[in-house]
Design a protein around this motif. Sequence first.
Motif, PDB file in Angstrom:
ATOM      1  N   UNK A  39      10.521  44.339 -23.018  1.00 58.72           N
ATOM      2  CA  UNK A  39      10.604  44.445 -24.510  1.00 58.72           C
ATOM      3  C   UNK A  39      11.136  45.436 -24.966  1.00 58.72           C
ATOM      4  N   UNK A  40      11.249  46.670 -24.565  1.00 64.46           N
ATOM      5  CA  UNK A  40      11.855  47.922 -25.050  1.00 64.46           C
ATOM      6  C   UNK A  40      13.496  47.760 -24.547  1.00 64.46           C
ATOM      7  N   UNK A  41      13.832  47.356 -23.471  1.00 67.75           N
ATOM      8  CA  UNK A  41      15.263  47.011 -23.463  1.00 67.75           C
ATOM      9  C   UNK A  41      15.809  46.138 -24.676  1.00 67.75           C
ATOM     10  N   UNK A  42      15.261  44.930 -24.790  1.00 73.09           N
ATOM     11  CA  UNK A  42      15.698  44.077 -25.789  1.00 73.09           C
ATOM     12  C   UNK A  42      15.681  44.502 -27.241  1.00 73.09           C
ATOM     13  N   UNK A  43      14.664  45.334 -27.456  1.00 74.45           N
ATOM     14  CA  UNK A  43      14.623  45.980 -28.759  1.00 74.45           C
ATOM     15  C   UNK A  43      15.717  47.117 -28.728  1.00 74.45           C
ATOM     16  N   UNK A  44      16.019  47.623 -27.772  1.00 75.08           N
ATOM     17  CA  UNK A  44      17.165  48.756 -27.789  1.00 75.08           C
ATOM     18  C   UNK A  44      18.487  48.096 -27.914  1.00 75.08           C
ATOM     19  N   UNK A  45      18.627  46.836 -27.697  1.00 78.14           N
ATOM     20  CA  UNK A  45      19.906  46.240 -27.553  1.00 78.14           C
ATOM     21  C   UNK A  45      20.477  46.030 -29.316  1.00 78.14           C
ATOM     22  N   UNK A  46      19.379  45.762 -30.114  1.00 76.84           N
ATOM     23  CA  UNK A  46      19.777  45.937 -31.502  1.00 76.84           C
ATOM     24  C   UNK A  46      20.453  47.073 -31.993  1.00 76.84           C
ATOM     25  N   UNK A  47      20.031  48.043 -31.169  1.00 78.58           N
ATOM     26  CA  UNK A  47      20.920  49.413 -31.708  1.00 78.58           C
ATOM     27  C   UNK A  47      20.454  50.317 -32.824  1.00 78.58           C
ATOM     28  N   UNK A  48      20.784  51.545 -32.852  1.00 77.56           N
ATOM     29  CA  UNK A  48      20.298  52.359 -33.825  1.00 77.56           C
ATOM     30  C   UNK A  48      18.916  52.545 -34.012  1.00 77.56           C
ATOM     31  N   UNK A  49      18.109  52.454 -33.183  1.00 77.75           N
ATOM     32  CA  UNK A  49      16.643  52.568 -33.491  1.00 77.75           C
ATOM     33  C   UNK A  49      16.186  53.716 -32.836  1.00 77.75           C
ATOM     34  N   UNK A  95      22.362  50.563 -22.157  1.00 85.44           N
ATOM     35  CA  UNK A  95      23.634  51.127 -21.551  1.00 85.44           C
ATOM     36  C   UNK A  95      24.419  49.792 -20.877  1.00 85.44           C
ATOM     37  N   UNK A  96      25.340  49.790 -20.242  1.00 85.54           N
ATOM     38  CA  UNK A  96      26.112  48.733 -19.580  1.00 85.54           C
ATOM     39  C   UNK A  96      24.969  48.030 -18.339  1.00 85.54           C
ATOM     40  N   UNK A  97      24.371  48.882 -17.749  1.00 87.07           N
ATOM     41  CA  UNK A  97      23.480  48.462 -16.474  1.00 87.07           C
ATOM     42  C   UNK A  97      22.244  47.845 -17.315  1.00 87.07           C
ATOM     43  N   UNK A  98      21.648  48.418 -18.357  1.00 93.32           N
ATOM     44  CA  UNK A  98      20.668  47.870 -19.075  1.00 93.32           C
ATOM     45  C   UNK A  98      20.789  46.538 -19.640  1.00 93.32           C
ATOM     46  N   UNK A  99      22.074  46.359 -20.165  1.00 91.73           N
ATOM     47  CA  UNK A  99      22.427  45.044 -20.611  1.00 91.73           C
ATOM     48  C   UNK A  99      22.377  44.188 -19.336  1.00 91.73           C
ATOM     49  N   UNK A 100      23.046  44.431 -18.329  1.00 85.87           N
ATOM     50  CA  UNK A 100      22.918  43.623 -17.130  1.00 85.87           C
ATOM     51  C   UNK A 100      21.731  43.207 -16.529  1.00 85.87           C
ATOM     52  N   UNK A 101      20.827  44.040 -16.646  1.00 86.71           N
ATOM     53  CA  UNK A 101      19.250  43.881 -16.110  1.00 86.71           C
ATOM     54  C   UNK A 101      18.876  42.978 -17.246  1.00 86.71           C
ATOM     55  N   UNK A 102      18.971  43.135 -18.635  1.00 89.96           N
ATOM     56  CA  UNK A 102      18.502  42.269 -19.449  1.00 89.96           C
ATOM     57  C   UNK A 102      18.966  40.904 -19.304  1.00 89.96           C
ATOM     58  N   UNK A 103      20.304  40.861 -19.015  1.00 87.27           N
ATOM     59  CA  UNK A 103      21.037  39.467 -19.051  1.00 87.27           C
ATOM     60  C   UNK A 103      20.106  38.709 -17.857  1.00 87.27           C
ATOM     61  N   UNK A 104      19.852  39.372 -16.668  1.00 90.31           N
ATOM     62  CA  UNK A 104      19.245  38.762 -15.575  1.00 90.31           C
ATOM     63  C   UNK A 104      17.995  38.028 -16.072  1.00 90.31           C
ATOM     64  N   UNK A 105      17.109  39.020 -16.766  1.00 88.04           N
ATOM     65  CA  UNK A 105      15.852  38.614 -17.218  1.00 88.04           C
ATOM     66  C   UNK A 105      15.851  37.241 -18.359  1.00 88.04           C
ATOM     67  N   UNK A 106      16.804  37.835 -19.122  1.00 86.34           N
ATOM     68  CA  UNK A 106      16.907  36.614 -20.286  1.00 86.34           C
ATOM     69  C   UNK A 106      17.539  35.182 -19.490  1.00 86.34           C
ATOM     70  N   UNK A 107      18.214  35.133 -18.664  1.00 81.67           N
ATOM     71  CA  UNK A 107      18.408  33.904 -17.944  1.00 81.67           C
ATOM     72  C   UNK A 107      17.384  33.083 -17.415  1.00 81.67           C
ATOM     73  N   UNK A 108      16.538  33.909 -16.646  1.00 80.76           N
ATOM     74  CA  UNK A 108      15.343  33.584 -16.164  1.00 80.76           C
ATOM     75  C   UNK A 108      14.348  33.058 -17.112  1.00 80.76           C
ATOM     76  N   UNK A 109      14.165  33.827 -18.471  1.00 86.10           N
ATOM     77  CA  UNK A 109      13.326  33.458 -19.168  1.00 86.10           C
ATOM     78  C   UNK A 109      13.777  32.286 -19.978  1.00 86.10           C
ATOM     79  N   UNK A 110      15.093  31.843 -20.123  1.00 88.28           N
ATOM     80  CA  UNK A 110      15.505  30.634 -20.835  1.00 88.28           C
ATOM     81  C   UNK A 110      15.126  29.390 -20.094  1.00 88.28           C
TER      82      UNK A 110
END
Length: 147
Positions: A39-49, A95-110
Amino acid sequence: MGGDAFAAFAITALRLAAHLTAAGDRLAKPAGQTSARWQVLATARRGDMSVAQIARTLGLARQGVQRLTDVLAGEGLIAYAENPQHQRAKLVRLTGEGAERLGVIEMAQAGWADGLGAAFASAELDAARAVMARVMGMLEEAEVSSG
């Protein structure tokens, strides 16, 4: 009468929340994360919070989100940046690494969501979401008015 129906709704919602958290933990585990971190990673992706803004968005305590962001920053999944609006409240950035990890999760979630979603008509889910949003709005309004 309405109180009984609402109490049953609330109990069902709480049980659903527990099941969703457990499912989220299973989905996030291959990326080395938990539902809360996701949840925190996904929210951080929005930026500037800031941490406080992320906490408000997620409906969580700021202190708990601060602990999570500190751990995520230590692992290089998020980074703190200067906040031109507030000297002490840093901005949280994925970060880039955070985005990669988030991508792995989001693919599974989809895939998971597609499987469960297929059992319902879109109108059913939209109606359920509308009721939940209305209840959340009422509860948030009550929190604000009570102090």
